[in-house]
Design a protein around this motif. Structure first.
Motif, PDB file in Angstrom:
ATOM      1  N   THR A 179       5.489   6.847 -11.820  1.00 28.35           N
ATOM      2  CA  THR A 179       4.894   7.759 -10.839  1.00 28.35           C
ATOM      3  C   THR A 179       5.963   8.369  -9.948  1.00 28.35           C
TER       4      THR A 179
ATOM      5  N   SER B  36      -4.929   9.886  -7.795  1.00 31.80           N
ATOM      6  CA  SER B  36      -5.357  10.721  -6.660  1.00 31.80           C
ATOM      7  C   SER B  36      -4.250  11.636  -6.160  1.00 31.80           C
ATOM      8  N   LEU B  37      -3.002  11.196  -6.269  1.00 41.11           N
ATOM      9  CA  LEU B  37      -1.887  12.017  -5.795  1.00 41.11           C
ATOM     10  C   LEU B  37      -1.621  13.141  -6.788  1.00 41.11           C
ATOM     11  N   LYS B  38      -1.645  14.384  -6.294  1.00 40.51           N
ATOM     12  CA  LYS B  38      -1.482  15.545  -7.165  1.00 40.51           C
ATOM     13  C   LYS B  38      -0.142  16.243  -6.985  1.00 40.51           C
TER      14      LYS B  38
ATOM     15  N   ILE C 214       0.346   5.247  -0.957  1.00 42.09           N
ATOM     16  CA  ILE C 214      -0.327   6.191  -1.856  1.00 42.09           C
ATOM     17  C   ILE C 214       0.247   6.094  -3.261  1.00 42.09           C
TER      18      ILE C 214
ATOM     19  N   THR D 296      -2.018   5.263  -6.458  1.00 41.91           N
ATOM     20  CA  THR D 296      -2.196   6.299  -7.469  1.00 41.91           C
ATOM     21  C   THR D 296      -1.595   5.889  -8.805  1.00 41.91           C
TER      22      THR D 296
ATOM     23  N   VAL E 187      -7.779   5.973  -1.749  1.00 42.54           N
ATOM     24  CA  VAL E 187      -6.926   6.520  -2.802  1.00 42.54           C
ATOM     25  C   VAL E 187      -7.119   5.706  -4.077  1.00 42.54           C
TER      26      VAL E 187
ATOM     27  N   ARG F 238      -1.132  13.185   6.340  1.00 46.01           N
ATOM     28  CA  ARG F 238      -0.784  13.726   5.022  1.00 46.01           C
ATOM     29  C   ARG F 238       0.624  14.321   5.004  1.00 46.01           C
TER      30      ARG F 238
ATOM     31  N   LEU G 209       3.680   7.071   2.216  1.00 43.20           N
ATOM     32  CA  LEU G 209       3.973   7.552   0.866  1.00 43.20           C
ATOM     33  C   LEU G 209       3.899   6.407  -0.133  1.00 43.20           C
TER      34      LEU G 209
ATOM     35  N   VAL H  61       3.701  16.422  -4.298  1.00 48.08           N
ATOM     36  CA  VAL H  61       4.515  16.068  -3.137  1.00 48.08           C
ATOM     37  C   VAL H  61       5.497  17.210  -2.931  1.00 48.08           C
TER      38      VAL H  61
ATOM     39  N   VAL I 224      -3.289  14.817  -1.774  1.00 52.51           N
ATOM     40  CA  VAL I 224      -4.110  13.702  -2.241  1.00 52.51           C
ATOM     41  C   VAL I 224      -5.562  14.154  -2.303  1.00 52.51           C
TER      42      VAL I 224
ATOM     43  N   LEU J  92       1.831  15.657   1.323  1.00 51.50           N
ATOM     44  CA  LEU J  92       1.188  14.919   0.246  1.00 51.50           C
ATOM     45  C   LEU J  92      -0.134  15.569  -0.131  1.00 51.50           C
TER      46      LEU J  92
END
Length: 430
Positions: free
Chosen positions: A83, A130-132, A347, A351, A126, A178, A344, A134, A112, A110
């Protein structure tokens, strides 16, 4: 006899004979002033001055170059590291630190998929994937709202919200939860900075950097004038007003210079005089080196790292300075950088894995890398210490065996050791 009243001085040293501390003392009128460097000036310094660029880049590069080692189950580590690579976390953290050092503030926005951008991000919501995105940004990319001055709020000292431009030209609010913040040189009084960020690290060392540039430029100018030919011509000032005389004088000097270049002989009239003045460079290298050392101290980077020069002096290696510098960077990693990226990391873990295992943590990899000889000596001492512990019988041998395996795996002394141990164990079971 009249006695003058006793004068009590509490703020400085006075000497009425020498003038120290009195109106005769020039230093008595010195005072500090603060002129904030604009973004244009900071950009020009970073793009056009190698010293300013190094002052910004070196600590950011050193703080992230060896990165960190996750401590968790092997499968969990693989997912987290994958990731990190997917989103380029190591590179983007470095970029955010660079922007913070140059502009006084940088961050990671972020993306998210939990709630809306203006909503506070609840990390427990989360999930895996979920994290799309950065995005690495500077303080200029984020318009700060009113500063949160509630000391009971977890976002005290930060903006109530940020605003960013969207593709359609509209302004969108982003909650501070965020945004991963990095501050360059934070002021001790938050009221001094209206947008909640800090000062550029160039701000405090600007004079030292410019002094080096001025000194280097002056020395370069002297090099161009290191040799000057002086020709004394009788009644020159009396005749220089005549245009025909000036033309003949120029032709005469050109011819003399051509003859000198061709025959290595300067032919002159008997009444003319020629003299060569050569500039002396004695002491100039030491002056420039002194200014460079001042800058090195100002940016808190040892000269061996900042200037790439070898340590001077009998038996000097510069190893002590380098170790002290790396120790300081390591302390900043543990005390500041780890706190900056805690949101960070929470998350990233969720994720990557889909949940938060409390046992998952990481350690910053050491910045100081041993050479082959040093590594061999450490490995030998570790093996000797292990043998002493086994022979003493104070600790169960099975416990020591597992501990020794972990020590060898973490040191990387035997490549692929962990996988080999698992393969052998699986074979024995079969």
């Amino acid at each position: 006899m009249k006695v003058s009243p006793l004068r009590i001085v509490t703020d400085s040293l006075l000497n009425f004979v020498s003038g120290l501390g009195t109106s005769k003392d020039k230093n008595a009128f010195s005072s500090y002033t603060f002129t904030e460097l604009s973004k244009q000036q900071l950009d020009a310094a970073y793009r056009g001055d190698w010293i300013a660029r190094k002052a910004v880049d070196i600590p950011a590069a050193d703080a992230t170059r060896e990165w960190r080692a996750w401590q968790a189950d092997e499968k969990q580590i693989e997912l987290i590291e994958a990731t990190e690579k997917t989103f380029g976390i190591q590179r983007k953290v470095k970029g955010a630190i660079q922007r913070a050092r140059l502009y006084g503030g940088g961050g990671l926005v972020l993306g998210v998929e939990v709630g809306q951008p203006e909503d506070e991000l609840i990390v427990d919501q989360v999930r895996q994937g979920s994290l799309k995105y950065v995005h690495c940004v500077s303080r200029q990319d984020l318009t700060s709202g009113a500063i949160n001055l509630n000391v009971l709020s977890p976002y005290y000292g930060q903006p109530e919200f940020y605003e960013v431009n969207t593709v359609d030209g509209r302004r969108t609010k982003v909650h501070p939860s965020r945004v991963v913040r990095f501050v360059g040189a934070p002021p001790l009084d938050i009221s001094l900075v209206s947008d909640g960020w800090g000062d550029s690290i160039i701000q405090a060392v600007d004079d030292a950097i410019k002094n080096v540039g001025n000194t280097s430029g002056n020395i370069a100018a002297i090099v161009h004038e290191s040799k000057i030919d002086v020709v004394r011509i009788p009644k020159l000032m009396e005749s220089i007003g005549d245009a025909d005389y000036r033309s003949k004088l120029t032709e005469r000097l050109t011819l003399a210079n051509t003859t000198k270049s061709t025959l290595n002989t300067l032919i002159m009239d008997k009444e003319e005089e020629w003299q060569r003045i050569t500039a002396s460079f004695t002491g100039l290298p030491d002056i420039l080196k002194l200014y460079l050392l001042i800058v090195s101290g100002a940016v808190d980077i040892p000269a061996t790292r900042f200037l790439g020069q070898s340590a001077v002096g009998l038996g000097a290696t510069g190893e002590g300075d380098t170790r002290n510098y790396y120790d300081r960077i390591a302390a900043e990693q543990n005390n500041e950088l780890s706190d900056d990226i805690v949101m960070l990391d929470e998350i990233l873990i969720r994720t990557a894995i889909g949940s938060r295992d409390p046992a998952i943590h990481y350690q910053w990899n050491p910045l100081y890398q041993m050479d082959v000889t040093q590594a061999a000596e450490v490995s030998l001492k570790n093996a000797q210490a292990h043998k002493i512990d086994v022979d003493s019988g104070l600790i169960d041998q099975e416990v020591l065996r597992v501990a020794r395996q972990n020590q060898l795996i973490e040191s990387g002394f035997y490549p692929g050791l962990e996988a080999a141990i698992e393969d052998v164990g699986q074979t024995e079971v079969d």
